[in-house]
Design an enzyme around this catalytic site. Structure first.
Site, short mmCIF file in Angstrom:
data_model
loop_
_atom_site.label_atom_id
_atom_site.label_comp_id
_atom_site.label_asym_id
_atom_site.label_seq_id
_atom_site.Cartn_x
_atom_site.Cartn_y
_atom_site.Cartn_z
N CYS A 172 38.76 34.49 26.06
CA CYS A 172 38.67 33.78 27.36
C CYS A 172 39.13 32.32 27.25
O CYS A 172 38.59 31.54 26.47
CB CYS A 172 37.21 33.82 27.82
SG CYS A 172 36.89 32.84 29.28
N TYR A 191 46.31 34.49 36.26
CA TYR A 191 45.36 35.53 36.69
C TYR A 191 45.71 36.02 38.10
O TYR A 191 45.60 37.20 38.41
CB TYR A 191 43.92 35.01 36.67
CG TYR A 191 43.32 34.98 35.28
CD1 TYR A 191 42.52 36.02 34.83
CD2 TYR A 191 43.57 33.92 34.42
CE1 TYR A 191 41.97 36.01 33.56
CE2 TYR A 191 43.03 33.89 33.14
CZ TYR A 191 42.23 34.94 32.72
OH TYR A 191 41.70 34.92 31.46
N1 GSH Z 1 34.59 29.09 36.21
C1 GSH Z 1 34.32 29.72 35.01
C2 GSH Z 1 35.19 30.96 34.86
C3 GSH Z 1 34.80 31.77 33.67
C4 GSH Z 1 35.40 33.17 33.71
O1 GSH Z 1 35.98 33.60 34.72
N2 GSH Z 1 35.25 33.91 32.59
C5 GSH Z 1 35.75 35.27 32.50
C6 GSH Z 1 36.45 35.53 31.18
S1 GSH Z 1 37.97 34.70 30.97
C7 GSH Z 1 34.59 36.25 32.49
O2 GSH Z 1 33.60 36.03 31.82
N3 GSH Z 1 34.73 37.37 33.22
C8 GSH Z 1 33.77 38.43 33.20
C9 GSH Z 1 33.65 39.07 34.56
O3 GSH Z 1 34.33 38.60 35.49
O4 GSH Z 1 32.86 39.99 34.67
C10 GSH Z 1 34.57 28.72 33.91
O5 GSH Z 1 35.63 28.07 33.87
O6 GSH Z 1 33.68 28.55 33.09
#
Ligand code: GSH
Length: 320
Positions: free
Chosen positions: A63, A194
């Protein structure tokens, strides 16, 4: 995702979209701040004083957002102050999982199997996706913050003298310029890849695709006479750009269909990636096996789960 604290299997990475098929990223919901004296930060409530051993960081090495926080933790020499857990690279039917995949760790703090358990522990009524990164408070047994942009700034200055290291990632004098760059790089590039990858209409994809390559072109020109984005020194703006660039050729170019050009085709961006990688500690935060395995496990985009063998990235050896 969690619905009122209960795991719902009705999960899909492109679930959140607007009427034009554009991918929408969920906004972060825990926004408290660790500060040297426990006073409230710019958002949220107080009571989170910087103390050694009190806070724990949960990340995924795939990530980019979590990797921002990992780099900041390393550059501010907070490894002995803030402990760390790393989830497995592939998203499961229950989201991020702790396990023994190489480079991953168990959850030694809460003994959770899935990331979503921590969210429902922090808020039994939580509705939303259980994203990484998460900064956890062992003392109060809750999530301090799950927004990487905040966590990077907390690591930079919220831990006061507990942090060391030669970097000021957000110097006051450079803050307006850093904010300006972040505000243009995030929508067009960090999140733009994305939006291209998760678009569900041709129009939404092309719109995002054009934004990605326009921004890469702009950055290539910007770096003509600069080593770093702002002020001749490494700042958070560089960390935020780097985490996207370092994943680009291996993940976004193929899986997310951002295939007009590679970073390797932009000589200054390529040299910039290598420059940031050469900063002691940065390379160890990059694990291309997790990156490729993680992105290519997204079933909606790659149903067979086959992970491509290439591309060759001679400038990057796995070290994490
Ligand atoms: N706004 C958050 C975004 C974090 C994010 O989108 N993380 C993704 C991985 S790259 C995630 O954990 N996705 C899991 C899901 O959507 O279930 C940040 O910048 O901390």
């Amino acid at each position: 995702m969690l619905v009122k604290g209960k795991w719902s299997a009705d999960w899909h990475p492109v679930q959140a979209k607007d009427e034009q098929g554009r991918f929408l990223r969920q906004t972060s919901s825990f926004r408290n701040w660790v500060t040297p004296d426990g006073a409230p930060g710019p958002t949220g409530e107080g009571g989170f004083k910087a103390e050694p051993g009190r806070y724990h960081l949960y990340v995924a090495l795939i990530c980019p957002w979590a990797s921002r926080t990992l780099i900041a933790r390393r550059l501010k020499r907070l490894e002995d102050i803030v402990s760390l857990s790393v989830v497995e690279p592939a998203l499961t039917d229950q989201g991020w999982r702790f396990g023994d995949y190489p480079g991953s760790t168990p959850d030694a703090i809460n003994g959770a199997t899935y990331m979503h358990e921590l969210y429902s522990r922090a808020d039994p009524d939580f509705t939303g996706r259980a994203t990484v990164p998460v900064l956890w408070d062992r003392q109060r047994g809750t999530i301090v913050n799950n927004e990487s942009a905040d966590i990077v700034r907390m690591f930079n200055s919220g831990f006061g003298t507990l942090a060391s290291g030669a970097f000021d990632l957000y110097p006051k004098a450079l803050a307006p310029e850093i904010d300006r760059i972040n505000d243009s790089v995030y929508p067009a590039l960090n999140n733009g890849v994305y939006r291209a990858g998760f678009a569900t209409t041709q129009k939404a994809y092309e719109e995002a695709f054009r934004g990605v390559f326009a921004m890469l072109g702009e950055l290539e020109r910007h770096l003509a006479d600069r080593a770093f984005l702002v002020g001749g020194q490494l700042t958070e703006a560089d960390i935020r750009l780097f985490v996207t660039l370092v994943r680009f050729d291996a993940a976004y170019h193929g899986l997310f269909k951002c295939n007009l050009r590679r970073i390797a085709d932009h000589p200054r961006l390529q040299a910039y990636v290598e420059r940031v990688l050469a900063i002691p500690g940065v390379r160890e935060t990059v694990n291309m096996d997790h990156v490729k395995r993680g992105y290519y496990s997204i079933k909606a985009l790659n149903p067979t789960g086959i992970v491509p063998v290439g591309p060759e990235l001679p400038w990057l050896k796995d070290a994490a």
